[in-house]
Scaffold this motif. Structure first.
Motif, PDB file in Angstrom:
ATOM      1  N   ASP A 153       0.831  -1.202   0.000  1.00 29.23           N
ATOM      2  CA  ASP A 153       0.000   0.000   0.000  1.00 29.23           C
ATOM      3  C   ASP A 153       0.865   1.250   0.000  1.00 29.23           C
ATOM      4  O   ASP A 153       0.356   2.360   0.105  1.00 29.23           O
ATOM      5  N   LEU A 154       2.178   1.074  -0.052  1.00 31.71           N
ATOM      6  CA  LEU A 154       3.094   2.218  -0.093  1.00 31.71           C
ATOM      7  C   LEU A 154       3.526   2.466  -1.530  1.00 31.71           C
ATOM      8  O   LEU A 154       4.079   1.583  -2.176  1.00 31.71           O
ATOM      9  N   LEU A 155       3.260   3.665  -2.017  1.00 36.42           N
ATOM     10  CA  LEU A 155       3.520   3.945  -3.433  1.00 36.42           C
ATOM     11  C   LEU A 155       5.002   3.863  -3.779  1.00 36.42           C
ATOM     12  O   LEU A 155       5.371   3.342  -4.829  1.00 36.42           O
ATOM     13  N   SER A 156       5.854   4.380  -2.894  1.00 42.44           N
ATOM     14  CA  SER A 156       7.294   4.330  -3.170  1.00 42.44           C
ATOM     15  C   SER A 156       7.803   2.891  -3.161  1.00 42.44           C
ATOM     16  O   SER A 156       8.735   2.546  -3.882  1.00 42.44           O
ATOM     17  N   ASP A 157       7.196   2.063  -2.344  1.00 42.53           N
ATOM     18  CA  ASP A 157       7.567   0.650  -2.284  1.00 42.53           C
ATOM     19  C   ASP A 157       7.203  -0.014  -3.614  1.00 42.53           C
ATOM     20  O   ASP A 157       7.986  -0.786  -4.176  1.00 42.53           O
ATOM     21  N   LEU A 174       6.872   1.560  -6.476  1.00 40.47           N
ATOM     22  CA  LEU A 174       7.764   2.110  -7.503  1.00 40.47           C
ATOM     23  C   LEU A 174       9.118   1.416  -7.486  1.00 40.47           C
ATOM     24  O   LEU A 174       9.736   1.194  -8.515  1.00 40.47           O
ATOM     25  N   ALA A 175       9.580   1.092  -6.279  1.00 42.02           N
ATOM     26  CA  ALA A 175      10.903   0.482  -6.157  1.00 42.02           C
ATOM     27  C   ALA A 175      10.886  -1.011  -6.464  1.00 42.02           C
ATOM     28  O   ALA A 175      11.867  -1.548  -6.968  1.00 42.02           O
ATOM     29  N   HIS A 176       9.793  -1.684  -6.145  1.00 40.71           N
ATOM     30  CA  HIS A 176       9.847  -3.148  -6.192  1.00 40.71           C
ATOM     31  C   HIS A 176       8.820  -3.859  -7.062  1.00 40.71           C
ATOM     32  O   HIS A 176       8.971  -5.054  -7.316  1.00 40.71           O
ATOM     33  N   ASN A 223      -3.239   8.676  -7.967  1.00 41.38           N
ATOM     34  CA  ASN A 223      -1.804   8.452  -8.117  1.00 41.38           C
ATOM     35  C   ASN A 223      -1.460   6.979  -8.351  1.00 41.38           C
ATOM     36  O   ASN A 223      -0.395   6.666  -8.873  1.00 41.38           O
ATOM     37  N   VAL A 225       1.423   5.307 -10.777  1.00 42.13           N
ATOM     38  CA  VAL A 225       2.412   4.321 -10.314  1.00 42.13           C
ATOM     39  C   VAL A 225       2.297   3.030 -11.135  1.00 42.13           C
ATOM     40  O   VAL A 225       3.305   2.430 -11.516  1.00 42.13           O
TER      41      VAL A 225
END
Lengths: 156, 112
Positions: B31-35, B37-39, B54, B58
């Motif tokens: 549920d984390l957008l940066s997570d 994006l990274a993985h 957003n 993503v």
């Protein structure tokens, strides 16, 4: 020192503060432009992620700013600048997991403390300058691959 | 396995399904957008509770095969219309992330 390769494309994207729903538009446009110029998928992917994280940071944490996309023959540059408040401790924001996001932003899935680390990870060169009370400037560079340079008729 | 086949086997409702023939390679839960994006990887099926605008960006940036909204939490028509415009698949499951991920894992594992 040789002159920098000439600029093929330059675009400016204003990023208003608090416009979270709007944010993501610059990165979508950056991807579209790069794809249109024939950049390879990996460069498009990395530039898209760097741009999205930077765009979100400006929208979530600053009084607004802008993103400048510069495409040169051998690289893609993304310049982020904002009108403050600035970052007091740069080393801290580079640390995975550190975030100052408010609760409402965390509920939307922001504030994982991975934004700046993600930007750095997806850039070949990454510089961040900040002055509290004034603002932050980030310069992220992604190099295009050699075979891609060959296609445009110029060797590195 | 195709997105259409996965949707059928896991009883997912296709809210936006631009390409049912798209291959699903693996799954991703966050549920984390940066997570994400990274993985999240190209061709992953992304299971999440997030359902705002957003998420479409993503999903597009990561190249996931689709977004699955879990626990019956459907996005707004505005989000679905942006997804349609961007060609991002959105599916809906009544199950929670744990159960759905388990079923997806078995399904894709069985194929490997």
């Amino acid at each position: 020192m040789p002159a920098e390769p000439s600029i093929l494309l330059r675009r400016v994207f204003p990023v208003p503060p608090d416009a979270i729903e709007e944010a993501g538009k610059a990165s979508t446009e950056v991807r579209r432009l790069l794809r249109g110029m024939g950049a390879e998928p990996e460069v498009v992917r990395r530039a898209g992620i760097v741009c999205f994280e930077g765009e979100m940071n400006i929208a979530l944490y600053t009084k607004g700013g802008r993103i400048v996309l510069v495409v040169r023959e051998d690289r893609v540059e993304l310049l982020f600048s904002d009108r403050g408040p600035g970052i007091a401790d740069i080393d801290l924001v580079k640390q995975p997991g550190y975030s100052t996001a408010p609760d409402w932003a965390r509920e939307l899935g922001f504030g994982a403390g991975m934004g700046i680390p993600n930007m750095e990870k997806n850039s070949d060169e990454f510089h961040i300058f900040s002055r509290v009370g004034q603002g932050t400037v980030i310069r992220a560079t992604i190099y295009r691959r050699r075979d891609d340079l060959g296609r445009s008729g110029k060797e590195a | 396995m195709t997105l259409g086949e996965v949707a059928k086997r896991l009883e997912l409702k296709g809210l936006v399904l631009p390409d049912p023939g798209r291959q699903v390679r693996w799954g991703f839960c966050s549920d984390l957008l940066s997570d994400a994006l990274a993985h999240a990887g190209e061709g992953d099926l992304w299971l999440t509770h997030q359902r705002h605008l957003n998420v479409v960006a993503v999903a597009k940036l990561t190249g996931v095969a689709g977004v699955v909204c879990v626990r019956g939490l459907a996005p707004s028509p505005e989000v679905l219309s942006r997804a349609r415009a961007e060609g991002v698949a959105f599916l809906l499951s009544r199950q929670d992330t744990f159960e759905l991920a388990g079923r997806l894992f078995r399904l894709l594992q069985g194929e490997a």
